[in-house]
Motif scaffolding. Structure first.
Motif, PDB file in Angstrom:
ATOM      1  N   VAL A  83       0.834  -1.204   0.000  1.00 54.81           N
ATOM      2  CA  VAL A  83       0.000   0.000   0.000  1.00 54.81           C
ATOM      3  C   VAL A  83       0.869   1.255   0.000  1.00 54.81           C
ATOM      4  O   VAL A  83       0.611   2.216  -0.730  1.00 54.81           O
ATOM      5  CB  VAL A  83      -0.948  -0.005   1.209  1.00 54.81           C
ATOM      6  CG1 VAL A  83      -1.663   1.335   1.349  1.00 54.81           C
ATOM      7  CG2 VAL A  83      -1.981  -1.121   1.078  1.00 54.81           C
ATOM      8  N   LEU A  84       1.933   1.247   0.804  1.00 53.52           N
ATOM      9  CA  LEU A  84       2.845   2.391   0.845  1.00 53.52           C
ATOM     10  C   LEU A  84       3.581   2.561  -0.483  1.00 53.52           C
ATOM     11  O   LEU A  84       3.808   3.689  -0.943  1.00 53.52           O
ATOM     12  CB  LEU A  84       3.844   2.223   1.988  1.00 53.52           C
ATOM     13  CG  LEU A  84       3.266   2.309   3.400  1.00 53.52           C
ATOM     14  CD1 LEU A  84       4.331   1.980   4.439  1.00 53.52           C
ATOM     15  CD2 LEU A  84       2.690   3.705   3.659  1.00 53.52           C
ATOM     16  N   SER A 163     -10.369   9.428   1.095  1.00 52.10           N
ATOM     17  CA  SER A 163      -9.293   8.544   0.628  1.00 52.10           C
ATOM     18  C   SER A 163      -9.444   7.144   1.194  1.00 52.10           C
ATOM     19  O   SER A 163      -9.216   6.143   0.492  1.00 52.10           O
ATOM     20  CB  SER A 163      -7.937   9.137   1.020  1.00 52.10           C
ATOM     21  OG  SER A 163      -7.742  10.383   0.408  1.00 52.10           O
ATOM     22  N   LEU A 164      -9.845   7.062   2.458  1.00 56.14           N
ATOM     23  CA  LEU A 164     -10.029   5.748   3.081  1.00 56.14           C
ATOM     24  C   LEU A 164     -11.198   5.006   2.444  1.00 56.14           C
ATOM     25  O   LEU A 164     -11.116   3.802   2.195  1.00 56.14           O
ATOM     26  CB  LEU A 164     -10.250   5.903   4.580  1.00 56.14           C
ATOM     27  CG  LEU A 164      -9.015   6.250   5.424  1.00 56.14           C
ATOM     28  CD1 LEU A 164      -9.403   6.438   6.887  1.00 56.14           C
ATOM     29  CD2 LEU A 164      -7.959   5.160   5.294  1.00 56.14           C
ATOM     30  N   PHE A 166     -12.298   5.409  -0.564  1.00 55.26           N
ATOM     31  CA  PHE A 166     -11.864   5.024  -1.912  1.00 55.26           C
ATOM     32  C   PHE A 166     -10.988   3.778  -1.859  1.00 55.26           C
ATOM     33  O   PHE A 166     -11.124   2.885  -2.694  1.00 55.26           O
ATOM     34  CB  PHE A 166     -11.099   6.184  -2.545  1.00 55.26           C
ATOM     35  CG  PHE A 166     -10.693   5.934  -3.959  1.00 55.26           C
ATOM     36  CD1 PHE A 166     -11.621   5.981  -4.983  1.00 55.26           C
ATOM     37  CD2 PHE A 166      -9.377   5.639  -4.280  1.00 55.26           C
ATOM     38  CE1 PHE A 166     -11.251   5.750  -6.301  1.00 55.26           C
ATOM     39  CE2 PHE A 166      -8.995   5.402  -5.584  1.00 55.26           C
ATOM     40  CZ  PHE A 166      -9.939   5.462  -6.603  1.00 55.26           C
ATOM     41  N   PHE A 167     -10.094   3.724  -0.853  1.00 60.39           N
ATOM     42  CA  PHE A 167      -9.191   2.573  -0.753  1.00 60.39           C
ATOM     43  C   PHE A 167      -9.954   1.302  -0.396  1.00 60.39           C
ATOM     44  O   PHE A 167      -9.790   0.261  -1.051  1.00 60.39           O
ATOM     45  CB  PHE A 167      -8.114   2.850   0.295  1.00 60.39           C
ATOM     46  CG  PHE A 167      -7.209   1.671   0.547  1.00 60.39           C
ATOM     47  CD1 PHE A 167      -6.206   1.342  -0.356  1.00 60.39           C
ATOM     48  CD2 PHE A 167      -7.373   0.875   1.677  1.00 60.39           C
ATOM     49  CE1 PHE A 167      -5.383   0.257  -0.143  1.00 60.39           C
ATOM     50  CE2 PHE A 167      -6.546  -0.209   1.899  1.00 60.39           C
ATOM     51  CZ  PHE A 167      -5.557  -0.523   0.991  1.00 60.39           C
ATOM     52  N   PHE A 168     -10.776   1.367   0.657  1.00 65.43           N
ATOM     53  CA  PHE A 168     -11.437   0.162   1.156  1.00 65.43           C
ATOM     54  C   PHE A 168     -12.617  -0.285   0.288  1.00 65.43           C
ATOM     55  O   PHE A 168     -12.961  -1.460   0.281  1.00 65.43           O
ATOM     56  CB  PHE A 168     -11.920   0.378   2.594  1.00 65.43           C
ATOM     57  CG  PHE A 168     -10.811   0.330   3.608  1.00 65.43           C
ATOM     58  CD1 PHE A 168     -10.216  -0.874   3.943  1.00 65.43           C
ATOM     59  CD2 PHE A 168     -10.360   1.486   4.216  1.00 65.43           C
ATOM     60  CE1 PHE A 168      -9.183  -0.925   4.867  1.00 65.43           C
ATOM     61  CE2 PHE A 168      -9.333   1.444   5.150  1.00 65.43           C
ATOM     62  CZ  PHE A 168      -8.736   0.238   5.475  1.00 65.43           C
ATOM     63  N   LYS A 169     -13.222   0.646  -0.456  1.00 66.40           N
ATOM     64  CA  LYS A 169     -14.398   0.292  -1.238  1.00 66.40           C
ATOM     65  C   LYS A 169     -14.126   0.131  -2.730  1.00 66.40           C
ATOM     66  O   LYS A 169     -14.947  -0.429  -3.454  1.00 66.40           O
ATOM     67  CB  LYS A 169     -15.491   1.352  -1.039  1.00 66.40           C
ATOM     68  CG  LYS A 169     -16.022   1.398   0.386  1.00 66.40           C
ATOM     69  CD  LYS A 169     -17.110   2.443   0.548  1.00 66.40           C
ATOM     70  CE  LYS A 169     -17.641   2.474   1.972  1.00 66.40           C
ATOM     71  NZ  LYS A 169     -18.699   3.502   2.162  1.00 66.40           N
ATOM     72  N   VAL A 170     -12.959   0.623  -3.179  1.00 69.61           N
ATOM     73  CA  VAL A 170     -12.649   0.535  -4.609  1.00 69.61           C
ATOM     74  C   VAL A 170     -11.355  -0.239  -4.851  1.00 69.61           C
ATOM     75  O   VAL A 170     -11.343  -1.298  -5.480  1.00 69.61           O
ATOM     76  CB  VAL A 170     -12.553   1.948  -5.239  1.00 69.61           C
ATOM     77  CG1 VAL A 170     -12.183   1.836  -6.717  1.00 69.61           C
ATOM     78  CG2 VAL A 170     -13.872   2.682  -5.087  1.00 69.61           C
ATOM     79  N   ARG A 171     -10.240   0.297  -4.343  1.00 67.58           N
ATOM     80  CA  ARG A 171      -8.941  -0.303  -4.639  1.00 67.58           C
ATOM     81  C   ARG A 171      -8.792  -1.696  -4.032  1.00 67.58           C
ATOM     82  O   ARG A 171      -8.378  -2.646  -4.717  1.00 67.58           O
ATOM     83  CB  ARG A 171      -7.814   0.599  -4.143  1.00 67.58           C
ATOM     84  CG  ARG A 171      -7.454   1.726  -5.102  1.00 67.58           C
ATOM     85  CD  ARG A 171      -6.133   2.346  -4.730  1.00 67.58           C
ATOM     86  NE  ARG A 171      -5.736   3.412  -5.645  1.00 67.58           N
ATOM     87  CZ  ARG A 171      -5.101   3.201  -6.791  1.00 67.58           C
ATOM     88  NH1 ARG A 171      -4.790   1.981  -7.168  1.00 67.58           N
ATOM     89  NH2 ARG A 171      -4.768   4.224  -7.563  1.00 67.58           N
ATOM     90  N   LEU A 172      -9.079  -1.829  -2.741  1.00 61.41           N
ATOM     91  CA  LEU A 172      -8.852  -3.111  -2.072  1.00 61.41           C
ATOM     92  C   LEU A 172      -9.710  -4.231  -2.642  1.00 61.41           C
ATOM     93  O   LEU A 172      -9.187  -5.329  -2.916  1.00 61.41           O
ATOM     94  CB  LEU A 172      -9.073  -2.962  -0.567  1.00 61.41           C
ATOM     95  CG  LEU A 172      -8.626  -4.149   0.292  1.00 61.41           C
ATOM     96  CD1 LEU A 172      -7.130  -4.409   0.108  1.00 61.41           C
ATOM     97  CD2 LEU A 172      -8.920  -3.895   1.768  1.00 61.41           C
ATOM     98  N   PRO A 173     -11.027  -4.026  -2.841  1.00 62.73           N
ATOM     99  CA  PRO A 173     -11.807  -5.120  -3.460  1.00 62.73           C
ATOM    100  C   PRO A 173     -11.311  -5.492  -4.854  1.00 62.73           C
ATOM    101  O   PRO A 173     -11.321  -6.669  -5.227  1.00 62.73           O
ATOM    102  CB  PRO A 173     -13.229  -4.540  -3.509  1.00 62.73           C
ATOM    103  CG  PRO A 173     -13.267  -3.531  -2.420  1.00 62.73           C
ATOM    104  CD  PRO A 173     -11.897  -2.923  -2.407  1.00 62.73           C
ATOM    105  N   SER A 174     -10.878  -4.488  -5.629  1.00 64.39           N
ATOM    106  CA  SER A 174     -10.373  -4.786  -6.970  1.00 64.39           C
ATOM    107  C   SER A 174      -9.063  -5.555  -6.915  1.00 64.39           C
ATOM    108  O   SER A 174      -8.773  -6.371  -7.794  1.00 64.39           O
ATOM    109  CB  SER A 174     -10.173  -3.480  -7.755  1.00 64.39           C
ATOM    110  OG  SER A 174     -11.401  -2.806  -7.925  1.00 64.39           O
ATOM    111  N   ALA A 175      -8.248  -5.280  -5.871  1.00 73.40           N
ATOM    112  CA  ALA A 175      -6.951  -5.956  -5.743  1.00 73.40           C
ATOM    113  C   ALA A 175      -7.056  -7.296  -5.019  1.00 73.40           C
ATOM    114  O   ALA A 175      -6.068  -8.045  -4.986  1.00 73.40           O
ATOM    115  CB  ALA A 175      -5.977  -5.050  -4.984  1.00 73.40           C
ATOM    116  N   LEU A 176      -8.212  -7.606  -4.454  1.00 71.80           N
ATOM    117  CA  LEU A 176      -8.343  -8.812  -3.645  1.00 71.80           C
ATOM    118  C   LEU A 176      -7.960 -10.096  -4.376  1.00 71.80           C
ATOM    119  O   LEU A 176      -7.254 -10.945  -3.805  1.00 71.80           O
ATOM    120  CB  LEU A 176      -9.775  -8.917  -3.097  1.00 71.80           C
ATOM    121  CG  LEU A 176     -10.022  -9.996  -2.039  1.00 71.80           C
ATOM    122  CD1 LEU A 176      -9.111  -9.798  -0.842  1.00 71.80           C
ATOM    123  CD2 LEU A 176     -11.489  -9.985  -1.607  1.00 71.80           C
TER     124      LEU A 176
END
Length: 255
Positions: A83-84, A163-164, A166-176
């Motif tokens: 993530v960093l 931002s949080l 966006f990360f938890f609802k968009v990026r993270l599910p897509s990267a799962l």
């Protein structure tokens, strides 16, 4: 229904091929009069495994715990570092070359250092399992976080969430899916790391069993420990494969 029947058919084929392999091994070893010290027949290995099943389970439990501990640390730190890396170009420029360099070092070469630093307990085994497994988590998580479709990113910006969110609802599910793929690779690597640590310094674990059996030329015991390791590796991989199917139902193939 068709999917279930298809999976059952594949499972039967796998079991049948394994049974044929074991049968061929048994027959060829006996027909060719291969010395047990070189290659024991499966029957001898299974007798050894059954006779000392409690002893093998105790060592397998120790190896399993160190493997899971190293794997858990790899997932936690690997996802955080990924993530960093995705969030900061400066962090990526400073840290990513170090990560690649550390991954390039053979872990067998640095395993004795962990024994010197951490002692002969479980800590060096967990550390080596972590080091071997974490790179797979980092690489696959970075790939997943950077592979979010542009239209999904545009939709997230239009909705103007935090931002949080966006990360938890968009990026993270897509990267799962990529993260779970990395986890499947990492669990096997963590098991290898635990065994490497037990080879270097240990009085418990399946790595210790293999090393001590090698010293006495007890080949059936070596094969018995390897069989336990194979079963453990398949079970852990299968558990994560099930988790992947449960967490990403949209990726299941249609019947």
């Amino acid at each position: 229904m068709k999917g279930l029947l298809r999976r059952s058919g594949h499972g039967m084929v796998s079991v049948a091929s394994l049974a044929l392999f074991i049968l061929a091994w048994e027959v060829l070893v006996r027909l060719l009069h291969v010395r047990p010290i070189m290659l024991p027949p499966p029957s001898t290995v299974f007798v050894e495994l059954w006779a000392e099943r409690g002893w093998y389970l105790d060592h397998a439990w120790y190896t399993l715990l160190t493997t899971l501990a190293g794997f858990a640390l790899a997932v936690i730190f690997g996802v955080a570092i990924a993530v960093l890396l995705v969030s900061s170009r400066w962090f990526e420029s400073a840290v990513y070359p170090l990560i690649i360099a550390m991954n390039s070092v053979p872990k067998v070469a640095i395993a004795p250092l962990f024994v010197i630093w951490l002692g002969t307990g479980a800590e060096p085994k967990i550390s080596i399992a972590f080091l071997i497994a974490v790179f797979a988590i980092i690489v696959d998580t970075v790939h997943g976080l950077r592979s979010v479709p542009n239209d999904v990113l545009d939709l997230g910006r239009v909705l103007k969430g935090s931002s949080l969110d966006f990360f938890f609802k968009v990026r993270l599910p897509s990267a799962l899916p990529s993260i779970l793929t990395g986890m499947k690779v990492a669990i096997s690597l963590a098991l290898i790391g635990a065994i490497v640590g037990e080879f270097v310094a240990s009085q418990r674990g399946l790595g210790y069993v293999i090393l001590s059996a090698q010293g006495t030329f007890d080949t059936p015991r070596v094969f018995a420990a390897i069989i336990v390791l194979v079963i453990m590796g398949i079970a852990l991989f299968g558990l994560l494969a099930w988790l992947e199917r449960a967490a990403t139902p949209w990726r299941r193939p249609r019947d």
